[in-house]
Design an enzyme around this catalytic site. Sequence first.
Site: not given
Length: 287
Positions: A210-212
């Site tokens: 999710e972050k990337v």
Amino acid sequence: MLLPDTAGVDLVRTLDSGQAFRWRWEPAGDVAAGVIGRRVVRLAVDTRGIRLLSPAGGGAGEPIRRYLGVVPRGGHPRRAEAALANDPVFSRVLPHTAGISILAQDPWEILISFIVSQNNNIPKITRSIERLARALGEPLAGGVFVFPRPERLAAARMHTLRTCSLGYRAPYVRAAARLVAGGRLDLAALARMECHAAREALLHVPGIGEKVADCVLLFGLGHHTAFPVDVCVRRAVEHLYFRGRPRRLRDIQAFARERFGPLAGYAQQHLFAYARARLRPPALPPA
DNA sequence: GGGCAGGTGTAAT
DNA sequence: ATTACACCTGCC
């Protein structure tokens, strides 16, 4: 030449905000050299905005302004700050972060850079990206290299990638390069899609969580509703909006969506910078 | 030298 | 459905 519409844009804060990894400051600290497209570019801090030192003349100004995120249709940092200033919490944040822009960078380079960024820190990411460029990218003037094309990374030996200190991310990088080189991941198409649909597609790529995915959406694909949550941003949100109480990731995401809407990306950049400048990690329990 | 930081994938509950 | 741990590197 002073670049139009760069008044109020802080070059230092923008280039040192963890969204770009290939800019180098000259020793005086007010001139940065980097690569935009296939051009070696030098930019200078100026009280009135950002000055383009090289390439001098010619038609480079327009693509460079687009890269810097100051062309009106990209959403201007000054406009974003004016709107965020209505949030009472941001009156504490903006004095430390004003002038940050969201760059419009090459989606392919961003994809790889942020795969490398997982479970990693800025100095190490910078080193890895620089090594990839030197190992597999085309040389430009002055010992500067362009970021390697997808086909080059797709065909690279694992040993070469390991040489760039990618660690266990090396297979992720090569797999992503093969998806792009083979046309099975169409980044230009993702930029045209709705943010949520593009996010779904990115999450299927190995090494992208999710972050990337949110970083790729925000920094490479122009989706300014994206709100990447790393430890700094989580800390900032919990500290500024939840009295320091731990929140679950999806609660932070929902909060950002609702509170910041189309400015979520800008809000994230300011909160990230604020946390790095002002918030230490929670103190360890006494020994 | 051991400990730690940093997201994601996988295997466990 | 959530949670625990391994993954690699570099700095302390």
